[in-house]
Write an enzyme that holds these catalytic residues in place. Structure first.
Site, PDB file in Angstrom:
ATOM      1  N   HIS A  39       1.150   4.225   4.636  1.00  0.00           N
ATOM      2  CA  HIS A  39       1.836   5.239   3.820  1.00  0.00           C
ATOM      3  C   HIS A  39       3.004   4.591   3.067  1.00  0.00           C
ATOM      4  CE1 HIS A  39       1.382   9.786   3.930  1.00  0.00           C
ATOM      5  NE2 HIS A  39       2.418   9.691   3.115  1.00  0.00           N
ATOM      6  N   GLY A  98      -0.854  -0.247  -0.408  1.00  0.00           N
ATOM      7  CA  GLY A  98       0.433  -0.772   0.046  1.00  0.00           C
ATOM      8  C   GLY A  98       0.802  -2.031  -0.711  1.00  0.00           C
ATOM      9  N   ILE A 116      -0.007  -3.161  -3.633  1.00  0.00           N
ATOM     10  CA  ILE A 116      -0.994  -3.785  -4.538  1.00  0.00           C
ATOM     11  C   ILE A 116      -0.526  -3.504  -5.961  1.00  0.00           C
ATOM     12  CG2 ILE A 116      -3.415  -3.715  -5.308  1.00  0.00           C
ATOM     13  CD1 ILE A 116      -4.104  -2.983  -2.363  1.00  0.00           C
ATOM     14  N   ARG A 117      -0.213  -4.545  -6.700  1.00  0.00           N
ATOM     15  CA  ARG A 117       0.469  -4.325  -7.978  1.00  0.00           C
ATOM     16  C   ARG A 117      -0.213  -4.936  -9.189  1.00  0.00           C
ATOM     17  NH1 ARG A 117       1.847  -0.816  -5.505  1.00  0.00           N
ATOM     18  NH2 ARG A 117       3.867  -0.380  -4.590  1.00  0.00           N
TER      19      ARG A 117
HETATM   20  C1  LIG Z   1       7.128   9.551  -2.958  1.00  0.00           C
HETATM   21  C2  LIG Z   1       5.842   9.339  -2.236  1.00  0.00           C
HETATM   22  C3  LIG Z   1       5.082  10.436  -1.849  1.00  0.00           C
HETATM   23  C4  LIG Z   1       3.856  10.240  -1.203  1.00  0.00           C
HETATM   24  N1  LIG Z   1       3.096  11.327  -0.879  1.00  0.00           N
HETATM   25  C5  LIG Z   1       1.895  11.162  -0.269  1.00  0.00           C
HETATM   26  C6  LIG Z   1       1.058  12.277   0.027  1.00  0.00           C
HETATM   27  O1  LIG Z   1       1.377  13.424  -0.262  1.00  0.00           O
HETATM   28  N2  LIG Z   1      -0.123  12.022   0.656  1.00  0.00           N
HETATM   29  C7  LIG Z   1      -0.511  10.769   0.991  1.00  0.00           C
HETATM   30  O2  LIG Z   1      -1.584  10.583   1.561  1.00  0.00           O
HETATM   31  N3  LIG Z   1       0.253   9.690   0.699  1.00  0.00           N
HETATM   32  C8  LIG Z   1       1.436   9.858   0.080  1.00  0.00           C
HETATM   33  N4  LIG Z   1       2.206   8.766  -0.229  1.00  0.00           N
HETATM   34  C9  LIG Z   1       1.729   7.414   0.154  1.00  0.00           C
HETATM   35  C10 LIG Z   1       0.928   6.743  -0.952  1.00  0.00           C
HETATM   36  O3  LIG Z   1      -0.260   7.438  -1.240  1.00  0.00           O
HETATM   37  C11 LIG Z   1       0.562   5.282  -0.590  1.00  0.00           C
HETATM   38  O4  LIG Z   1      -0.171   5.282   0.610  1.00  0.00           O
HETATM   39  C12 LIG Z   1       1.786   4.382  -0.423  1.00  0.00           C
HETATM   40  O5  LIG Z   1       2.800   4.701  -1.344  1.00  0.00           O
HETATM   41  C13 LIG Z   1       1.420   2.900  -0.534  1.00  0.00           C
HETATM   42  O6  LIG Z   1       0.944   2.566  -1.811  1.00  0.00           O
HETATM   43  P1  LIG Z   1       1.883   1.892  -2.944  1.00  0.00           P
HETATM   44  O7  LIG Z   1       2.590   0.748  -2.298  1.00  0.00           O
HETATM   45  O8  LIG Z   1       0.940   1.486  -4.006  1.00  0.00           O
HETATM   46  O9  LIG Z   1       2.856   2.950  -3.378  1.00  0.00           O
HETATM   47  C14 LIG Z   1       3.412   8.935  -0.898  1.00  0.00           C
HETATM   48  C15 LIG Z   1       4.189   7.839  -1.305  1.00  0.00           C
HETATM   49  C16 LIG Z   1       5.373   8.019  -1.970  1.00  0.00           C
HETATM   50  C17 LIG Z   1       6.174   6.825  -2.413  1.00  0.00           C
END
Ligand SMILES: Cc1cc2nc3c(=O)[nH]c(=O)nc-3n(C[C@H](O)[C@H](O)[C@H](O)COP(=O)(O)O)c2cc1C
Length: 337
Positions: free
Chosen positions: A236, A268, A270-271
């Site tokens: 997450h 997580g 991945i950019r």
């Molecule tokens: C502000 C915020 C809100 C998020 N809300 C949700 C959500 O409602 N449901 C969910 O499954 N993941 C939620 N996530 C997690 C993202 O889907 C994802 O798993 C996480 O940010 C890692 O990916 P990233 O590094 O590309 O952001 C949220 C992340 C952020 C930053």
């Protein structure tokens, strides 16, 4: 507009909690929640990002110079590249009131479909969020994945009904949301779910069930036992528990334990296209990218999504060209170290 210019615009349209950094690596927002940061020390989002950087690409350009294709078939649909926009909920609280979840999801779902990928949508306390998201998914031919929180059974059943009526290609549950503070005091109680409870969800639906928030072999095998078709290896973004491992560091052992019967996605930190390639080489079938899509929408709505997807595609093509793969299936473990 280029991604860098859109980030500049995004900075102007957001609250100060997200700095719309040139590279979203978890450092500037660290432990800001509300805000896009990670929980506690805030190091998990940083670790996620750094772990991909610690995996290196093995170059090999002695091969047939055939055109490179990033097309992928997942959930019975062909996508332009194996990338999905991750679910993000409570956008107004975390990023500023230029959007609320309903307006954010409306733009995201359509823009992703138009760009040849698919969006996952988030869930929240307000019922209207899931109602709006599923309506938008329906309007976009089911190209979207509603991600339901692990609420009590009756509430899950209601939300599954909305998702089914929308004709969504797949339905997800962020099982790790058990770690979100707002879910802890919820009445009726929401949080962890056992294998039997997950099995009941699988039986309710006739599209793939995706369990998001798997970080161990044990967890992956339980999701498999429950009949889930897909898992998202995810912590997450560090928002549900401090001090967890990076997703890149657990992906391979999970892939090996689960085998080929399940679709495995990872997120997580991945950019770019290189990171996407690394995830595929370690055995993932696709990736989710979450925070950067928020910046793109706050900066330039649909145009922002298109710019990011175009850039990711070009980077992935470049990487495939340089590492000896012409199709997604040709990306193999020996192409990274
Ligand atoms: C502000 C915020 C809100 C998020 N809300 C949700 C959500 O409602 N449901 C969910 O499954 N993941 C939620 N996530 C997690 C993202 O889907 C994802 O798993 C996480 O940010 C890692 O990916 P990233 O590094 O590309 O952001 C949220 C992340 C952020 C930053």
């Amino acid at each position: 507009m280029k991604v860098e210019q859109i980030l500049q615009k995004s900075r102007e349209n957001m609250n100060d909690l997200c700095k719309s950094c040139p590279v979203c690596n978890g450092r500037a927002c660290r432990n800001t929640i509300p805000g896009p940061g990670a929980k506690g020390s805030g190091t998990v989002a940083i670790r996620n990002y750094d772990a991909w950087k610690n995996i290196h690409l093995v170059m090999d350009t002695i091969c047939e110079n055939t055109p490179v294709s990033t097309q992928t078939n997942l959930f019975g649909h062909t996508f332009r590249l194996p990338v999905f926009a991750g679910p993000v909920g409570a956008v107004s609280m975390h990023y500023g009131d230029a959007y609320v979840d309903q307006t954010y999801n409306k733009v995201l779902i359509k823009a992703c479909k138009d760009a040849g990928i698919m969006a996952f949508t988030g869930d929240g306390m307000d019922d209207q969020i899931m109602i709006g998201a599923t309506q938008n998914i329906k309007e976009n031919d089911g190209i979207g994945v509603p991600t339901i929180k692990p609420w009590a059974k009756e509430m899950v059943v209601e939300k599954l009904k909305l998702a089914k009526e929308a004709g969504a290609l797949a339905i997800a549950m962020d099982i790790d949301a058990a770690g979100l503070p707002f879910l802890k005091g919820f009445v009726p109680p929401a949080g962890r779910k056992n294998v039997k409870e997950l099995k009941e969800i699988v039986q309710e639906i006739n599209v793939p069930f995706i369990v998001k928030g798997i970080l161990s072999v044990k967890g992956a095998l339980k999701a498999k036992e429950a009949g889930a078709s897909c898992i998202v290896v995810s912590n997450h973004g560090g928002r549900v528990l401090d001090d967890t491992p990076a997703t890149a560091d657990v992906l391979e052992e999970i892939v090996q334990a689960v085998g080929k019967d399940m679709t495995i996605l990872v997120d997580g930190g991945i950019r770019n296209g290189q990171d996407i390639f690394k995830a595929l080489a370690l055995g993932a079938d696709g990736v989710l990218i979450a925070r950067p899509f928020v910046n793109m929408i706050y900066g330039a709505q649909e145009e922002g999504v298109k710019a990011l997807v175009d850039q990711l595609e070009q980077e992935l093509i470049d990487t495939m060209e340089m590492c000896g793969a012409s199709t997604i299936q040709e990306i193999t473990r020996d192409m990274v170290r």
